[in-house]
Enzyme design. Structure first.
Site, PDB file in Angstrom:
ATOM      1  N   ARG A   1       0.804  -1.234   0.000  1.00  0.00           N
ATOM      2  CA  ARG A   1       0.000   0.000   0.000  1.00  0.00           C
ATOM      3  C   ARG A   1       0.839   1.288   0.000  1.00  0.00           C
ATOM      4  NH1 ARG A   1      -3.592  -1.644   4.933  1.00  0.00           N
ATOM      5  NH2 ARG A   1      -1.874  -3.126   5.153  1.00  0.00           N
TER       6      ARG A   1
ATOM      7  N   GLY B   1       9.832  -4.235  11.505  1.00  0.00           N
ATOM      8  CA  GLY B   1      10.556  -3.084  10.971  1.00  0.00           C
ATOM      9  C   GLY B   1       9.678  -1.917  10.557  1.00  0.00           C
TER      10      GLY B   1
ATOM     11  N   ALA C   1      31.218  44.147  -2.560  1.00  0.00           N
ATOM     12  CA  ALA C   1      30.095  43.541  -3.270  1.00  0.00           C
ATOM     13  C   ALA C   1      30.531  42.990  -4.616  1.00  0.00           C
ATOM     14  CB  ALA C   1      28.996  44.584  -3.470  1.00  0.00           C
TER      15      ALA C   1
HETATM   16  C1  UD1 Z   1       0.690  -9.515  11.965  1.00  0.00           C
HETATM   17  C2  UD1 Z   1       0.174 -10.487  13.032  1.00  0.00           C
HETATM   18  C3  UD1 Z   1      -1.089  -9.890  13.633  1.00  0.00           C
HETATM   19  C4  UD1 Z   1      -0.786  -8.530  14.233  1.00  0.00           C
HETATM   20  C5  UD1 Z   1      -0.185  -7.612  13.170  1.00  0.00           C
HETATM   21  C6  UD1 Z   1       0.311  -6.354  13.819  1.00  0.00           C
HETATM   22  C7  UD1 Z   1       0.804 -12.709  12.277  1.00  0.00           C
HETATM   23  C8  UD1 Z   1       0.353 -13.948  11.620  1.00  0.00           C
HETATM   24  N1  UD1 Z   1      -0.106 -11.740  12.415  1.00  0.00           N
HETATM   25  O1  UD1 Z   1      -0.299  -9.464  10.956  1.00  0.00           O
HETATM   26  O2  UD1 Z   1      -1.568 -10.752  14.670  1.00  0.00           O
HETATM   27  O3  UD1 Z   1      -1.986  -7.964  14.743  1.00  0.00           O
HETATM   28  O4  UD1 Z   1       0.953  -8.243  12.535  1.00  0.00           O
HETATM   29  O5  UD1 Z   1       0.781  -5.483  12.844  1.00  0.00           O
HETATM   30  O6  UD1 Z   1       1.942 -12.627  12.696  1.00  0.00           O
HETATM   31  N2  UD1 Z   1       6.958 -10.227   7.495  1.00  0.00           N
HETATM   32  C9  UD1 Z   1       8.100 -10.839   7.066  1.00  0.00           C
HETATM   33  N3  UD1 Z   1       7.996 -12.034   6.400  1.00  0.00           N
HETATM   34  C10 UD1 Z   1       6.814 -12.634   6.150  1.00  0.00           C
HETATM   35  C11 UD1 Z   1       5.626 -11.973   6.608  1.00  0.00           C
HETATM   36  C12 UD1 Z   1       5.738 -10.785   7.272  1.00  0.00           C
HETATM   37  O7  UD1 Z   1       9.205 -10.356   7.266  1.00  0.00           O
HETATM   38  O8  UD1 Z   1       6.801 -13.700   5.548  1.00  0.00           O
HETATM   39  C13 UD1 Z   1       7.063  -8.947   8.217  1.00  0.00           C
HETATM   40  C14 UD1 Z   1       6.430  -7.797   7.476  1.00  0.00           C
HETATM   41  O9  UD1 Z   1       7.369  -7.129   6.673  1.00  0.00           O
HETATM   42  C15 UD1 Z   1       5.944  -6.914   8.626  1.00  0.00           C
HETATM   43  C16 UD1 Z   1       5.641  -7.899   9.727  1.00  0.00           C
HETATM   44  O10 UD1 Z   1       6.357  -9.062   9.423  1.00  0.00           O
HETATM   45  O11 UD1 Z   1       6.928  -6.045   9.087  1.00  0.00           O
HETATM   46  C17 UD1 Z   1       4.176  -8.189   9.856  1.00  0.00           C
HETATM   47  O12 UD1 Z   1       3.710  -8.746   8.656  1.00  0.00           O
HETATM   48  P1  UD1 Z   1       2.281  -8.443   8.081  1.00  0.00           P
HETATM   49  O13 UD1 Z   1       2.093  -9.206   6.852  1.00  0.00           O
HETATM   50  O14 UD1 Z   1       2.066  -6.977   8.053  1.00  0.00           O
HETATM   51  O15 UD1 Z   1       1.381  -9.089   9.220  1.00  0.00           O
HETATM   52  P2  UD1 Z   1      -0.104  -8.777   9.509  1.00  0.00           P
HETATM   53  O16 UD1 Z   1      -0.943  -9.534   8.563  1.00  0.00           O
HETATM   54  O17 UD1 Z   1      -0.319  -7.334   9.630  1.00  0.00           O
END
Ligand code: UD1
Ligand code: CA
Length: 455
Positions: A15, A101, A378
Site C-alpha cells: 500500500r 521493521g 560587493a
Molecule cells: C501480523 C500479526 C497480527 C498482528 C499484526 C500487527 C501474524 C500472523 N499476524 O499481521 O496478529 O496484529 O501483525 O501489525 O503474525 N513479514 C516478514 N515475512 C513474512 C511476513 C511478514 O518479514 O513472511 C514482516 C512484514 O514485513 C511486517 C511484519 O512481518 O513487518 C508483519 O507482517 P504483516 O504481513 O504486516 O502481518 P499482519 O498480517 O499485519
C-alpha cells in the site's frame, strides 16, 4: 540467559505503492527500520538479526552500518516462517524478542518491560486496546483472563472480530520452546501462511503462561502501511521532538512548522523561527537566532550567531557571533571563525574565513583562505575553476577588496593590501600594496543617445 533480537522486515508494503521496500521509507530523516533498531539496540542483547526480502539487497546495503546480521527470506511465507529462518544462530538458552521493521515508534522503555515480563522461561506479548481493531490479530482469553490464542482478522468469527484487544506482533519467547513450536507450525489458514501467532495456542497446550503488557502510549504500536499514515506519524514525531527542545530552552515560534530530521543539540535561549528544517547532526550554541525558512544540514553554530531568513548551511562550522544572510548559501567544508558577516546572495564553498571578516553582498568565495578583518566588497568573485581544476585563493589579514573584483586563482594577497574596485587580480599581491587595473575613465561631452526608430 541473553537476548536475541529479531526484526522482521521482508514485506513489500504494497500500500505504499513504491519501488522502495517499506522499511526504507523515512520518518524524521531516518528509515523506519533504523527507528526500530535504535530502540532495540539499547536493550542488553547478544545479537540482532534482521529478516529482509522484498527489494533484495537494497535493505541490507542501505543499512549496512547497523550492527546486525541480515537473513534473507526469499518468499514471504508468513511471520512464523520469517522468525524460523533466524533460529540457527540463536542459542537455546536465549530469550527471543520479535519486532517489526514497520512499527517505528516503539520505545526502549516498553521493550524493556516486555523482556522483563517474559522472565527466564516464558512468553510475553505486547497487546493494545483499539477502538478500531480491524486488520489486527485479536487476543483470545479464557474466563479467568488467561491468553489462550491469537486469531487473525481473516480467520476470525464475527464474535471474535468484536474483541478490541489486539496483537501488536511484538513478543518475547524462550528460544528452546520457540524453536519447537516453530517446527510444528502449519499454514492451513485463510492466507496459507505460517503464522507466528499460532505459537500462542501451542504454549497454552504446554502449560506455558503467556504474559501481556500494554505500551505506555498507543502511538508506539502504530504500524506504517501507507503514505498517509507515514505523514501522520511524521507530524506526531516532529511535535514530540519540538516539545523536547522547548523543554530544554529552545523557543520555537511555531512547533508545528519546525522539522528536525536527525539530531540537534541546542544551547539555551535559542530562537528558531518558522519553516526551519534541520538535518543530520547539528549543534547550536546559546543565544542563537535562526530566521524563517532556513535549511541547516550537519553544522556547528557558535554562541550568539544570527542566521537571518532563507539561508542554506551545509557541512559547515559557523563561529560565535557570526551574522549570516538573509539569502546566503554556506556550502560544505566551510569554516567561519567568530564574528564573520556573510550577507545576502553570497555563496561560500570550501573556504575558511578569519574572525571579523565581512563578505556582505553578492559574492562567490570558493576554495579560499581568507584572513582576519578582511572586507570583501560587493560582487567579488574567486575564479577558482579553469575548466579542469580547482585552484586556491589566499587572502591575508586586514585586506580590503573593492567591489566587483575577480580573483583569478591560484592567487594570494598579502596582509593589509588594498584592491581597487573592478580589478581583475591575476598575479600575487604584495602586503600593504594597492592594486588596480589600468582603467581609463573617459567622458564625452554632450552625448546624445540614439533616438527610437520610427516605424
Ligand atoms: C501480523 C500479526 C497480527 C498482528 C499484526 C500487527 C501474524 C500472523 N499476524 O499481521 O496478529 O496484529 O501483525 O501489525 O503474525 N513479514 C516478514 N515475512 C513474512 C511476513 C511478514 O518479514 O513472511 C514482516 C512484514 O514485513 C511486517 C511484519 O512481518 O513487518 C508483519 O507482517 P504483516 O504481513 O504486516 O502481518 P499482519 O498480517 O499485519
Ligand atoms: Ca501489518
Amino acid at each position: 540467559m541473553s537476548l536475541s533480537i529479531i526484526i522482521l522486515a521482508a514485506g513489500q508494503g504494497t500500500r505504499m505503492h513504491s519501488a522502495l521496500p517499506k522499511v526504507l521509507h523515512q520518518l524524521a530523516g531516518r528509515t523506519l527500520l533504523e527507528h526500530v533498531y535504535v530502540a532495540a539496540s539499547r536493550l542488553d542483547h547478544r545479537q540482532i538479526q534482521i529478516v529482509y526480502g522484498y527489494g533484495g539487497k537494497m535493505v541490507p546495503e542501505t543499512l549496512a552500518h547497523l550492527q546486525a546480521d541480515w537473513i534473507e527470506q526469499k518468499q514471504q511465507l508468513g511471520t512464523g516462517h520469517a522468525v524460523k529462518l533466524t533460529m540457527p544462530t540463536v542459542p537455546d538458552v536465549d530469550n527471543v524478542l520479535v519486532l517489526y521493521g514497520d512499527i517505528p515508534l516503539i520505545t526502549f522503555e516498553t521493550l524493556h518491560l516486555l523482556v522483563k515480563a517474559a522472565g527466564s522461561n516464558g512468553f510475553s506479548l505486547l497487546t493494545a486496546y483499539l477502538d478500531e481493531p480491524t486488520g489486527y490479530g485479536r487476543i483470545l482469553r479464557d474466563p479467568s483472563g488467561n491468553v489462550t490464542a491469537i486469531v487473525e482478522e481473516k480467520d476470525a468469527t464475527p464474535a471474535q472480530k468484536e474483541i478490541n484487544e489486539i496483537n501488536t506482533g511484538m513478543m518475547v519467547v524462550q528460544a528452546r520452546l520457540l524453536k519447537r513450536w516453530l517446527s510444528e507450525l502449519k499454514n492451513s489458514n485463510a492466507q496459507s501462511e505460517y503464522y507466528l501467532t499460532d505459537i500462542v495456542e501451542m504454549a497454552v497446550a504446554d502449560n506455558i503462561r503467556v504474559n501481556t503488557i500494554l505500551p505506555e502510549s498507543i502511538t508506539e504500536i502504530h504500524g506504517i502501511n501507507n503514505r498517509a499514515q507515514l505523514a501522520e506519524i511524521e507530524r506526531y514525531y516532529q511535535l514530540i521532538q519540538a516539545q523536547h527542545l522547548m523543554r530544554h530552552g529552545v523557543t520555537l515560534m511555531d512547533p508545528s512548522r519546525f522539522d528536525l530530521r536527525g539530531d540537534l543539540e541546542a544551547g539555551r535561549d535559542v530562537r528558531i523561527d518558522i519553516n526551519v528544517v534541520i538535518e543530520g547532526s547539528v549543534s547550536i550554541g546559546n543565544n542563537v537566532m535562526i530566521g524563517q525558512n532556513c535549511y541547516i544540514n550537519n553544522a556547528d553554530i557558535g554562541d550568539g550567531a544570527v542566521i537571518l531568513p532563507n539561508c542554506i548551511i551545509e557541512n559547515a562550522v559557523i563561529g560565535a557571533g557570526c551574522k549570516i544572510g538573509p539569502f546566503a548559501r554556506i556550502r560544505p567544508d566551510t569554516r567561519l571563525a567568530d564574528n564573520v558577516h556573510i550577507g545576502n546572495f553570497v555563496e561560500i564553498k570550501k573556504s575558511e574565513i578569519g574572525s571579523g571578516s565581512k563578505v556582505n553582498h553578492l559574492s562567490y568565495i570558493g576554495d579560499s583562505e581568507i584572513g582576519k578583518n578582511v572586507n570583501v566588497g560587493a560582487g567579488t568573485i574567486t575564479c577558482n575553476y579553469d575548466g579542469e581544476n580547482k585552484h586556491k585563493t589566499v587572502v591575508g589579514d586586514n585586506v580590503f577588496i573593492g567591489s566587483d573584483t575577480q580573483l583569478i586563482a591560484p592567487v594570494s594577497i598579502g596582509n593589509g593590501a588594498t584592491i581597487g574596485a573592478g580589478t581583475t587580480v591575476t598575479k600575487d599581491v604584495l602586503a600593504d600594496s594597492l592594486t588596480i587595473n589600468k582603467l581609463e575613465h573617459k567622458t564625452i561631452k554632450n552625448w546624445k543617445r540614439p533616438g527610437k526608430k520610427k516605424s
